[in-house]
Write a protein that holds these residues in place. Structure first.
Motif, PDB file in Angstrom:
ATOM      1  N   MET A  81       0.864  -1.179   0.000  1.00  0.00           N
ATOM      2  CA  MET A  81       0.000   0.000   0.000  1.00  0.00           C
ATOM      3  C   MET A  81       0.899   1.228   0.000  1.00  0.00           C
ATOM      4  SD  MET A  81      -2.987   1.393  -0.005  1.00  0.00           S
ATOM      5  CE  MET A  81      -4.128   0.118   0.447  1.00  0.00           C
ATOM      6  N   THR A  82       0.672   2.095  -0.929  1.00  0.00           N
ATOM      7  CA  THR A  82       1.363   3.371  -0.992  1.00  0.00           C
ATOM      8  C   THR A  82       0.305   4.456  -0.939  1.00  0.00           C
ATOM      9  OG1 THR A  82       3.098   2.417  -2.376  1.00  0.00           O
ATOM     10  CG2 THR A  82       2.919   4.813  -2.341  1.00  0.00           C
ATOM     11  N   TYR A  83       0.490   5.401  -0.044  1.00  0.00           N
ATOM     12  CA  TYR A  83      -0.454   6.505   0.082  1.00  0.00           C
ATOM     13  C   TYR A  83       0.156   7.782  -0.476  1.00  0.00           C
ATOM     14  CZ  TYR A  83      -3.281   3.725   3.260  1.00  0.00           C
ATOM     15  OH  TYR A  83      -4.074   2.748   3.809  1.00  0.00           O
ATOM     16  N   TRP A  84      -0.657   8.538  -1.191  1.00  0.00           N
ATOM     17  CA  TRP A  84      -0.296   9.857  -1.707  1.00  0.00           C
ATOM     18  C   TRP A  84      -1.121  10.883  -0.950  1.00  0.00           C
ATOM     19  CZ3 TRP A  84       3.450  10.234  -5.435  1.00  0.00           C
ATOM     20  CH2 TRP A  84       3.819   9.049  -6.075  1.00  0.00           C
ATOM     21  N   HIS A  85      -0.473  11.953  -0.503  1.00  0.00           N
ATOM     22  CA  HIS A  85      -1.206  12.989   0.218  1.00  0.00           C
ATOM     23  C   HIS A  85      -2.188  13.682  -0.722  1.00  0.00           C
ATOM     24  CE1 HIS A  85      -2.117  16.218   2.988  1.00  0.00           C
ATOM     25  NE2 HIS A  85      -2.066  17.009   1.927  1.00  0.00           N
ATOM     26  N   ILE A  92     -12.419   1.485  -8.453  1.00  0.00           N
ATOM     27  CA  ILE A  92     -13.362   0.790  -7.579  1.00  0.00           C
ATOM     28  C   ILE A  92     -12.906   1.010  -6.136  1.00  0.00           C
ATOM     29  CG2 ILE A  92     -14.283  -1.468  -6.922  1.00  0.00           C
ATOM     30  CD1 ILE A  92     -13.670  -2.331  -9.854  1.00  0.00           C
ATOM     31  N   LEU A  93     -13.850   1.328  -5.277  1.00  0.00           N
ATOM     32  CA  LEU A  93     -13.517   1.563  -3.880  1.00  0.00           C
ATOM     33  C   LEU A  93     -12.885   0.311  -3.274  1.00  0.00           C
ATOM     34  CD1 LEU A  93     -13.670   3.647  -1.574  1.00  0.00           C
ATOM     35  CD2 LEU A  93     -15.837   2.584  -0.930  1.00  0.00           C
ATOM     36  N   HIS A  94     -11.751   0.484  -2.653  1.00  0.00           N
ATOM     37  CA  HIS A  94     -11.041  -0.609  -1.988  1.00  0.00           C
ATOM     38  C   HIS A  94     -11.163  -0.457  -0.478  1.00  0.00           C
ATOM     39  CE1 HIS A  94      -7.377  -2.320  -0.125  1.00  0.00           C
ATOM     40  NE2 HIS A  94      -7.647  -3.334  -0.923  1.00  0.00           N
ATOM     41  N   GLY A  95     -10.917   0.741   0.015  1.00  0.00           N
ATOM     42  CA  GLY A  95     -11.011   1.016   1.447  1.00  0.00           C
ATOM     43  C   GLY A  95     -11.647   2.377   1.657  1.00  0.00           C
ATOM     44  N   LYS A  96     -12.795   2.406   2.303  1.00  0.00           N
ATOM     45  CA  LYS A  96     -13.505   3.673   2.503  1.00  0.00           C
ATOM     46  C   LYS A  96     -12.669   4.600   3.392  1.00  0.00           C
ATOM     47  CE  LYS A  96     -16.068   2.046   6.402  1.00  0.00           C
ATOM     48  NZ  LYS A  96     -16.774   2.101   7.441  1.00  0.00           N
ATOM     49  N   VAL A 127      -8.440   2.966  -3.487  1.00  0.00           N
ATOM     50  CA  VAL A 127      -9.224   2.470  -4.615  1.00  0.00           C
ATOM     51  C   VAL A 127      -8.365   1.469  -5.376  1.00  0.00           C
ATOM     52  CG1 VAL A 127     -10.535   4.628  -4.840  1.00  0.00           C
ATOM     53  CG2 VAL A 127      -8.473   4.286  -6.232  1.00  0.00           C
ATOM     54  N   THR A 128      -9.041   0.680  -6.196  1.00  0.00           N
ATOM     55  CA  THR A 128      -8.334  -0.179  -7.143  1.00  0.00           C
ATOM     56  C   THR A 128      -8.497   0.467  -8.505  1.00  0.00           C
ATOM     57  OG1 THR A 128      -8.876  -2.117  -5.823  1.00  0.00           O
ATOM     58  CG2 THR A 128      -8.144  -2.512  -8.085  1.00  0.00           C
ATOM     59  N   ASP A 129      -7.368   0.747  -9.162  1.00  0.00           N
ATOM     60  CA  ASP A 129      -7.441   1.388 -10.478  1.00  0.00           C
ATOM     61  C   ASP A 129      -7.926   0.372 -11.512  1.00  0.00           C
ATOM     62  OD1 ASP A 129      -5.250  -0.116 -11.460  1.00  0.00           O
ATOM     63  OD2 ASP A 129      -3.852   1.559 -11.372  1.00  0.00           O
ATOM     64  N   ILE A 186      -3.686  -1.038  -6.343  1.00  0.00           N
ATOM     65  CA  ILE A 186      -4.327  -0.296  -5.261  1.00  0.00           C
ATOM     66  C   ILE A 186      -3.623   1.047  -5.118  1.00  0.00           C
ATOM     67  CG2 ILE A 186      -4.840  -0.230  -2.806  1.00  0.00           C
ATOM     68  CD1 ILE A 186      -4.962  -3.277  -2.901  1.00  0.00           C
ATOM     69  N   LEU A 187      -4.422   2.105  -5.155  1.00  0.00           N
ATOM     70  CA  LEU A 187      -3.925   3.477  -5.045  1.00  0.00           C
ATOM     71  C   LEU A 187      -4.466   4.053  -3.748  1.00  0.00           C
ATOM     72  CD1 LEU A 187      -2.550   5.952  -6.366  1.00  0.00           C
ATOM     73  CD2 LEU A 187      -4.701   6.377  -7.546  1.00  0.00           C
ATOM     74  N   GLY A 188      -3.573   4.357  -2.803  1.00  0.00           N
ATOM     75  CA  GLY A 188      -3.986   4.917  -1.524  1.00  0.00           C
ATOM     76  C   GLY A 188      -3.910   6.437  -1.555  1.00  0.00           C
ATOM     77  N   VAL A 189      -4.901   7.076  -0.957  1.00  0.00           N
ATOM     78  CA  VAL A 189      -4.879   8.530  -0.781  1.00  0.00           C
ATOM     79  C   VAL A 189      -5.016   8.807   0.711  1.00  0.00           C
ATOM     80  CG1 VAL A 189      -5.707   9.120  -3.081  1.00  0.00           C
ATOM     81  CG2 VAL A 189      -7.365   8.708  -1.263  1.00  0.00           C
ATOM     82  N   MET A 190      -4.368   9.885   1.146  1.00  0.00           N
ATOM     83  CA  MET A 190      -4.316  10.159   2.580  1.00  0.00           C
ATOM     84  C   MET A 190      -4.198  11.641   2.826  1.00  0.00           C
ATOM     85  SD  MET A 190      -1.395   8.816   5.197  1.00  0.00           S
ATOM     86  CE  MET A 190      -1.727   8.716   6.931  1.00  0.00           C
ATOM     87  N   PHE A 191      -4.993  12.153   3.753  1.00  0.00           N
ATOM     88  CA  PHE A 191      -4.718  13.473   4.296  1.00  0.00           C
ATOM     89  C   PHE A 191      -3.777  13.219   5.454  1.00  0.00           C
ATOM     90  CE2 PHE A 191      -5.035  16.891   7.257  1.00  0.00           C
ATOM     91  CZ  PHE A 191      -4.954  18.003   6.432  1.00  0.00           C
ATOM     92  N   ASN A 192      -2.592  13.843   5.393  1.00  0.00           N
ATOM     93  CA  ASN A 192      -1.541  13.571   6.363  1.00  0.00           C
ATOM     94  C   ASN A 192      -0.997  14.910   6.852  1.00  0.00           C
ATOM     95  OD1 ASN A 192       1.147  13.129   7.409  1.00  0.00           O
ATOM     96  ND2 ASN A 192       1.069  11.083   6.523  1.00  0.00           N
TER      97      ASN A 192
END
Length: 138
Positions: A74-78, A95-99, A112-114, A119-125
């Motif tokens: 899992m890699t998260y992008w801010h 497609i939603l992977h993790g709400k 989400v899954t592209d 899997i593309l992770g997004v994160m407010f950090n």
């Protein structure tokens, strides 16, 4: 030892489709494209405040033991707004992977899954923003 994110590489069976999808998502064309035998084999985008690299590799160059299941990493992008980021990704066919989940003040993740199975992770950090602000004064 580990100094920061440099390149995240995803695999795709159809690099032409992946290039179009990620160009739409990111709003930029890849800065580097390598072809093999006349077909795209590797694309690389530079994105974000630190111009991190997102590489898309043609699946034909994956190692023979590469898992087809992307859930082993899992890699998260801010992003500044996780909900809006997820909505944008879903509108592009992900497609939603993790709400979205808050992990404490200033830390919210989602994934989400592209369309290519990554899997593309997004994160407010908040830590990311604090470091970015500290570098602005340097």
């Amino acid at each position: 030892m580990l100094r920061g994110l440099t390149t995240v590489s995803f695999y795709a069976d159809d690099l032409t489709a992946a290039q179009a999808w990620y160009t739409e998502l990111l709003g930029v064309e890849p800065y580097f494209v390598r072809s093999v035998a006349g077909a795209p084999a590797y694309l690389e985008f530079r994105i974000g405040d630190y111009q991190h690299e997102l590489g898309i590799v043609d699946s034909r160059f994956a190692g023979p033991d590469r898992f087809r299941d992307a859930e082993n990493t899992m890699t998260y992008w801010h992003v500044d707004d996780v909900e809006a980021g997820v909505e944008r990704l879903l509108s592009l066919g992900a497609i939603l992977h993790g709400k979205p989940v808050e992990h404490g003040p200033g830390f919210v993740t989602a994934s989400v899954t592209d369309p290519f199975g990554n899997i593309l992770g997004v994160m407010f950090n908040q830590h990311y923003l604090d470091i970015l602000a500290s570098k602005a004064g340097v």
